[in-house]
Write an enzyme that holds these catalytic residues in place. Structure first.
Site, PDB file in Angstrom:
ATOM      1  N   PHE A 119       0.860  -1.185   0.000  1.00 33.01           N
ATOM      2  CA  PHE A 119       0.000   0.000   0.000  1.00 33.01           C
ATOM      3  C   PHE A 119       0.895   1.234   0.000  1.00 33.01           C
ATOM      4  CE2 PHE A 119      -4.608  -0.044   1.690  1.00 33.01           C
ATOM      5  CZ  PHE A 119      -4.977  -1.035   0.808  1.00 33.01           C
ATOM      6  N   GLN A 240      -9.863  13.699   6.079  1.00 31.56           N
ATOM      7  CA  GLN A 240      -9.237  13.280   4.816  1.00 31.56           C
ATOM      8  C   GLN A 240     -10.250  13.347   3.663  1.00 31.56           C
ATOM      9  OE1 GLN A 240      -7.732   9.074   4.279  1.00 31.56           O
ATOM     10  NE2 GLN A 240      -5.783  10.140   4.369  1.00 31.56           N
ATOM     11  N   HIS A 242     -10.833  12.614  -0.469  1.00 34.66           N
ATOM     12  CA  HIS A 242     -10.341  11.903  -1.648  1.00 34.66           C
ATOM     13  C   HIS A 242     -10.672  12.787  -2.852  1.00 34.66           C
ATOM     14  CE1 HIS A 242      -9.911   8.919  -4.774  1.00 34.66           C
ATOM     15  NE2 HIS A 242      -9.396   8.081  -3.903  1.00 34.66           N
ATOM     16  N   LEU A 252     -16.337   6.877  -4.285  1.00 36.46           N
ATOM     17  CA  LEU A 252     -14.958   7.025  -4.738  1.00 36.46           C
ATOM     18  C   LEU A 252     -14.744   6.503  -6.148  1.00 36.46           C
ATOM     19  CD1 LEU A 252     -12.957   5.718  -1.625  1.00 36.46           C
ATOM     20  CD2 LEU A 252     -13.529   8.070  -2.205  1.00 36.46           C
ATOM     21  N   GLU A 255      -7.806   5.872  -7.080  1.00 35.11           N
ATOM     22  CA  GLU A 255      -6.587   6.349  -7.730  1.00 35.11           C
ATOM     23  C   GLU A 255      -6.193   5.439  -8.894  1.00 35.11           C
ATOM     24  OE1 GLU A 255      -6.367   6.657  -4.225  1.00 35.11           O
ATOM     25  OE2 GLU A 255      -5.513   8.645  -3.879  1.00 35.11           O
ATOM     26  N   ARG A 286      -3.176  13.010  -2.518  1.00 35.92           N
ATOM     27  CA  ARG A 286      -4.612  13.301  -2.482  1.00 35.92           C
ATOM     28  C   ARG A 286      -4.909  14.759  -2.160  1.00 35.92           C
ATOM     29  NH1 ARG A 286      -7.312   8.107   0.699  1.00 35.92           N
ATOM     30  NH2 ARG A 286      -6.996   6.633  -0.991  1.00 35.92           N
ATOM     31  N   HIS A 353     -13.904  11.723   3.311  1.00 34.18           N
ATOM     32  CA  HIS A 353     -13.691  10.283   3.416  1.00 34.18           C
ATOM     33  C   HIS A 353     -13.497   9.781   4.840  1.00 34.18           C
ATOM     34  CE1 HIS A 353     -12.718   6.377   1.947  1.00 34.18           C
ATOM     35  NE2 HIS A 353     -11.451   6.424   2.273  1.00 34.18           N
ATOM     36  N   ARG A 397      -4.168  10.020   7.804  1.00 38.48           N
ATOM     37  CA  ARG A 397      -4.149   8.572   8.041  1.00 38.48           C
ATOM     38  C   ARG A 397      -3.568   7.813   6.851  1.00 38.48           C
ATOM     39  NH1 ARG A 397      -7.244   4.567   6.229  1.00 38.48           N
ATOM     40  NH2 ARG A 397      -8.771   5.970   5.303  1.00 38.48           N
TER      41      ARG A 397
END
Lengths: 586, 85
Positions: A119, A240, A242, A252, A255, A286, A353, A397
């Site tokens: 990730f 946060q 997106h 969403l 990406e 982001r 988000h 995060r």
């Protein structure tokens, strides 16, 4: 007539990963556990967490918890508490194995060990090569965890109050939390649940924004309940976003679409990311892409009749590539945006988000509030998961750390509650005045007469939050937002329910949720106005730099008088050296 | 009217799910088309609501399809109602 009462050793509000993990620890110890959930437990928002959970098992590539800790501290833009982060990264390993034993079907390597995927934000050797740290159960990790925990809780005789809504906490004159006032949605009947401890595990509050990726249930209920008994909310300005949610709807567009070669254009057809991030372009981080979209819109280059979105173009990839590599995105776009991305661009807008902030806790899930020389716990009250702030995410995060947060701190809260109940084995007397104070929101919505409707006020609140406390935050924009929230407070007070029937009156529940959204939205907007720097998800064009000298501290917002307080970031880990602040570059 | 079917109010709450996409398509269907269905059609929608979220998500937005042909038809109807909204 006096209200009905039930007594349990412990009450858990919310049945996502945090609540169910805590419940299991407690029920397995033989305690009487009540779980109150406004929806059926396996429909909690944890189910949407498809990515996985981070733990340095080192099954695929070399790894250890200290590297995981470094990545999390850096990702938090140095606002995360390093003792809590060390604790979480160490506990991640036994937590994942415990889930494995509870029956979570993690994806496996050929030799039978748990498979781990890569990730963003994961590194080996403190910022070196990419690490592979995320354990997943195919693309159903959240659901697999919820399902396993729910089944285990049934075995352990946890008492579930499914489709019950918690209205307020019960806190006595000595400051001890004694349970909560709840209402059964089916009958509309209130009930007092007395408990020696209460754990808030109600999840996030994304519905406070017009465009958000959260399920409709994410209305900040636990956060607002905490505010109403005088507990502050911490670091609420860090939310946060997106960059590519479907405009006006919020879901969403990952990406991965830009990774496949999709790119953003404005109304003139210009690839505007070239101007904002010449190297990374559409794959910049982001926050950078979100702010670029908002700048284009504010400067009049937005698309559509109101100029209020950008376009994400993928049709140049060809129908075959779109059909093969982006089938889910294609289906979502057709349904929610009315466009087939193989032939037309997708209208997009930054979507809210995840809340990094929440109810302040220590690393055992105990809710903490400031007192003269530091802080003290609120006796009987715990919080875990997205509604809480431990604080392990700080200003931003990392992917794979949200499931980890809810599982580690849910589990540890459960263990600490067990000790608390052992030391405080008796129920305290519950005064009528405490109950009367708690029932006020329910009685308020029984008022008759004319006034604005709940849906109308909610839409105004969400629009105000998006326009004035969203991605683009200047002093002027945010002050105007707080003024609008003042006016909305009067509108909310004047709002009325049309239907006062009892059985399955979902309009009443939505009204109670609106009360919660307002309180949490206001906490977010006021906290954002006060923080005069840019850090992580909180970005201010008028204060573009991170300011460690003035602002490496946690915000605390109190509902009474919109008061702000601050407390230092805990930079000393438990057993290792501090990671000192550095520029956050990847 | 079939009294064995849940009330519309109860179904409205059943349409509250763990994922935004499902919230939107299921509640849109309930508000726009459910009342025009016969009892068998209503029962099929009730059955659909009992399916877990990841499976519904895979049926609606992924590359999977239910085995039951009637369920396939319900999903197609739900999605076409969502497009109209």
């Amino acid at each position: 007539m006096p209200l009905a009462r039930r007594r349990f050793d412990t009450l858990i509000i919310g049945a996502g990963g945090a609540g169910l993990n805590a419940a299991l620890q407690l029920a397995d110890s033989g305690l009487g556990v009540a779980v109150v959930s406004k929806v059926f437990p396996t429909r909690s928002h944890t189910v949407a967490a498809q990515g996985g959970v981070n733990a340095a098992l080192a099954n695929v590539l070399p790894d250890n918890w200290h590297w995981h800790m470094f990545d999390t501290v850096k990702g938090s833009d140095y606002l995360g508490d390093q003792d809590a982060i060390e604790f979480m990264c160490r506990e991640a390993i036994p937590t994942v194995y415990e889930l494995e034993h509870a029956g979570v079907p993690f994806s496996r390597l050929p030799d039978g060990r748990i498979y781990q995927r890569k990730f963003g934000g994961q590194s080996q050797n403190f910022g070196g090569e990419q690490a592979a740290r995320t354990c997943a159960a195919a693309d159903r990790t959240g659901h697999a965890i919820l399902h396993a925990l729910y089944q285990q809780n049934l075995r352990a005789k946890t008492h579930f109050f499914d489709e019950w809504f918690a209205i307020n906490l019960l806190r006595d004159a000595e400051g001890v939390v004694l349970g909560a006032l709840v209402i059964e949605i089916a009958s509309g009947e209130p009930l007092i649940i007395e408990a020696k401890t209460t754990l808030l595990a109600t999840g996030g509050c994304g519905q406070v924004f017009r465009t958000n990726s959260n399920a409709h249930i994410n209305t900040g209920d636990g956060m607002a309940m905490a505010l109403r008994i005088g507990v502050p909310l911490m670091d609420m300005e860090f939310f946060q976003f997106h960059p590519t949610g479907i405009a006006g709807k919020g879901m969403l567009i990952s990406e991965g679409v830009r990774g496949e070669g999709g790119y953003l254009i404005n109304k003139d057809g210009e690839r505007f990311m070239d101007r904002y991030a010449p190297h990374a372009r559409d794959l910049a981080s982001r926050d950078v892409v979100s702010r670029s979209i908002m700048t284009e819109i504010k400067e009049g280059r937005g698309c559509g009749p109101r100029g209020d979105y950008m376009l994400l173009k993928v049709d140049h990839l060809g129908e075959e590539v779109v059909a093969k590599r982006l089938p889910g995105i294609r289906e979502s776009s057709k349904i929610f945006a009315g466009v087939d991305p193989a032939h037309e661009p997708i209208p997009v807008f930054p979507t809210a988000h995840y809340s990094m902030g929440g109810i302040p806790t220590d690393r055992f899930g105990r809710v903490v509030v400031p007192e003269r020389h530091g802080e003290e716990t609120v006796p009987g009250l715990y919080a875990a998961g997205e509604c809480a702030c431990a604080s392990v995410h700080g200003a931003n995060r990392l992917g794979g750390n949200s499931l980890l947060d809810i599982l580690v701190f849910g589990r540890l809260a459960g263990k600490d509650i067990r000790e608390y109940v052992r030391e405080n084995p008796y129920h305290r007397d519950l005064d009528d005045a405490v109950v009367q104070a708690a029932i006020a929101p329910l009685e308020r919505w029984e008022q008759g007469g004319d006034g604005p409707g709940v849906a109308e006020v909610r839409a105004e609140l969400q629009r105000t939050m998006e326009d004035h406390a969203g991605v683009f935050r200047t002093d002027e924009i945010m002050r105007e937002g707080v003024d609008k929230l003042d006016a909305l407070r009067d509108r909310l007070a004047a709002a009325r329910l049309r239907d006062h029937s009892k059985a399955f009156n979902t309009a009443r529940i939505q009204a109670l949720e609106l009360d919660n959204l307002y309180d949490v939205g206001r906490a977010l907007a006021v906290s954002a106005l006060h923080r005069q720097e840019s850090r992580g998800a909180h970005s201010r064009p008028d204060y573009p730099e991170r300011d460690d000298k003035q602002w490496m501290k946690h915000s605390l917002y109190f509902k009474a008088g919109d008061a702000m307080d601050y407390k230092p970031v805990r930079t000393k880990p438990l057993t290792v050296e501090t990671f000192p602040p550095k520029p956050r570059v990847y | 009217m079939n009294e064995a079917l849940p009330t519309r109010e109860r179904l409205r709450w059943q349409c509250r799910r763990g994922m935004l996409e499902l919230d939107l398509v299921l509640s849109a269907y309930l508000e726009s088309r459910y009342s025009n269905l016969d009892d068998a059609g209503k029962q099929r929608f009730v059955d659909l609501l009992s399916v877990d979220d990841p499976t519904l998500n895979a049926w609606m937005f992924g590359n999977q399809s239910p085995v039951d042909a009637e369920m396939v038809a319900v999903i197609a109807d739900v999605l076409s109602a969502a497009v109209e909204n």
